[in-house]
Write an enzyme that holds these catalytic residues in place. Structure first.
Site, PDB file in Angstrom:
ATOM      1  N   GLY A 127       4.206  31.127  24.619  1.00 17.57           N
ATOM      2  CA  GLY A 127       3.472  30.151  25.408  1.00 17.57           C
ATOM      3  C   GLY A 127       2.243  30.673  26.110  1.00 17.57           C
ATOM      4  N   SER A 128       1.564  31.671  25.541  1.00 18.21           N
ATOM      5  CA  SER A 128       0.389  32.213  26.232  1.00 18.21           C
ATOM      6  C   SER A 128      -0.756  31.201  26.269  1.00 18.21           C
ATOM      7  CB  SER A 128      -0.065  33.532  25.606  1.00 18.21           C
ATOM      8  OG  SER A 128      -0.569  33.338  24.313  1.00 18.21           O
ATOM      9  N   ASN A 129      -0.921  30.397  25.212  1.00 13.68           N
ATOM     10  CA  ASN A 129      -1.957  29.362  25.255  1.00 13.68           C
ATOM     11  C   ASN A 129      -1.565  28.239  26.208  1.00 13.68           C
ATOM     12  OD1 ASN A 129      -4.319  30.031  23.614  1.00 13.68           O
ATOM     13  ND2 ASN A 129      -2.841  30.229  21.969  1.00 13.68           N
ATOM     14  N   ARG A 136      13.061  17.006   8.356  1.00  9.96           N
ATOM     15  CA  ARG A 136      11.830  17.221   9.133  1.00  9.96           C
ATOM     16  C   ARG A 136      11.354  15.904   9.738  1.00  9.96           C
ATOM     17  NH1 ARG A 136       8.366  21.168   9.258  1.00  9.96           N
ATOM     18  NH2 ARG A 136       9.245  22.162   7.420  1.00  9.96           N
ATOM     19  N   ARG A 179       5.880  24.973  13.312  1.00 10.18           N
ATOM     20  CA  ARG A 179       6.441  24.026  12.350  1.00 10.18           C
ATOM     21  C   ARG A 179       5.317  23.154  11.809  1.00 10.18           C
ATOM     22  NH1 ARG A 179      11.424  23.054  11.541  1.00 10.18           N
ATOM     23  NH2 ARG A 179      11.117  20.852  11.135  1.00 10.18           N
ATOM     24  N   ASN A 234      -4.741  21.697  17.476  1.00  9.66           N
ATOM     25  CA  ASN A 234      -4.065  22.969  17.258  1.00  9.66           C
ATOM     26  C   ASN A 234      -5.075  24.087  17.450  1.00  9.66           C
ATOM     27  OD1 ASN A 234      -1.933  24.742  16.388  1.00  9.66           O
ATOM     28  ND2 ASN A 234      -2.937  24.878  14.406  1.00  9.66           N
ATOM     29  N   HIS A 256      -5.825  27.926  16.052  1.00  7.84           N
ATOM     30  CA  HIS A 256      -5.458  28.808  14.946  1.00  7.84           C
ATOM     31  C   HIS A 256      -6.268  30.095  15.049  1.00  7.84           C
ATOM     32  CE1 HIS A 256      -3.921  29.813  10.988  1.00  7.84           C
ATOM     33  NE2 HIS A 256      -5.142  30.206  10.669  1.00  7.84           N
ATOM     34  N   ASP A 269      -3.896  23.275   8.386  1.00  5.10           N
ATOM     35  CA  ASP A 269      -5.085  23.872   9.009  1.00  5.10           C
ATOM     36  C   ASP A 269      -6.393  23.369   8.403  1.00  5.10           C
ATOM     37  OD1 ASP A 269      -3.522  25.380  10.770  1.00  5.10           O
ATOM     38  OD2 ASP A 269      -3.356  27.048   9.371  1.00  5.10           O
ATOM     39  N   GLU A 323      -8.820  32.775  22.427  1.00 12.54           N
ATOM     40  CA  GLU A 323      -8.054  31.531  22.411  1.00 12.54           C
ATOM     41  C   GLU A 323      -7.826  31.004  23.821  1.00 12.54           C
ATOM     42  OE1 GLU A 323      -4.361  31.877  20.312  1.00 12.54           O
ATOM     43  OE2 GLU A 323      -5.329  32.368  18.419  1.00 12.54           O
TER      44      GLU A 323
END
Length: 192
Positions: free
Chosen positions: A15-17, A68, A94, A110, A112, A148, A177
């Site tokens: 969870g750093s972002n 899913r 996921r 997102n 990346h 992506d 990031e």
């Protein structure tokens, strides 16, 4: 119609972002509220960042669902029940089903660790090093039904230095990031 300034953050790990987003809210760089942080893994250290900030931390284990799609619809319900306007993937490991993407069209972002479209998917730092790249970086992009491949919101570069390991490169990208993601979220919400 403007996007409601309510975030739902999906994580799988440290969870750093997420922590960077929480910090940007706390210091006034990002004018949003995080309604919920959801992890697919009960032991995700990032859940503690949410709890420390007084944010609801929810575990929805993907292994408790037969498909899913069933799991993703559980996520959609949890996010909608909390009025989430923008879904932020912050190390959520996921792939999302088309049904999830359709539930939040142009409202899923997102981050990346590469300069997309180069090096999508897993191990982008290894891909960059194997390719002999001299520059890498980070990309915030909208999530669509392809891996992506969504429209890019913001990117920034990081040099690949001689002798870099995956870990060295990943650490420098992560620093970028942490600055880039809150800035990109603000940009998405401003564009509405």
């Amino acid at each position: 119609m403007p996007i409601p300034r309510v975030l739902g953050v999906l994580i799988s790990g440290r969870g750093s972002n997420l922590k960077a987003i929480i910090g940007a809210i706390a210091d006034g760089r990002l004018n949003v509220r995080i309604a919920v942080v959801i992890s697919n893994r009960a032991g995700a250290p990032g859940l503690e960042h949410a709890r420390e900030a007084g944010i609801e931390a929810l575990v929805l284990n993907h292994l408790d669902h037969l498909t899913r799609e069933a799991y993703d619809m559980t996520l959609v319900k949890a996010l909608r029940d909390r009025g989430v306007g923008l879904v932020c993937l912050a190390g959520f490991m996921r792939l999302l089903s088309p049904g999830f993407v359709d539930a939040f069209p142009d409202r899923i972002v997102n981050i990346h660790p590469s300069l997309l479209p180069k090096y999508p998917g897993l191990q982008p730092q290894r891909q960059a090093l194997d390719d002999g790249a001299t520059v890498s970086g980070a990309t915030v992009h909208f999530v669509n039904k392809d891996l992506d491949a969504g429209r890019i919101v913001l990117q920034d570069t990081v040099p690949v230095r001689p002798g870099d390991t995956e870990h060295d490169l990943a650490d420098r990208i992560l620093e970028v990031e942490h600055r880039l993601y809150p800035e990109a979220i603000a940009r998405v919400l401003a564009a509405g």
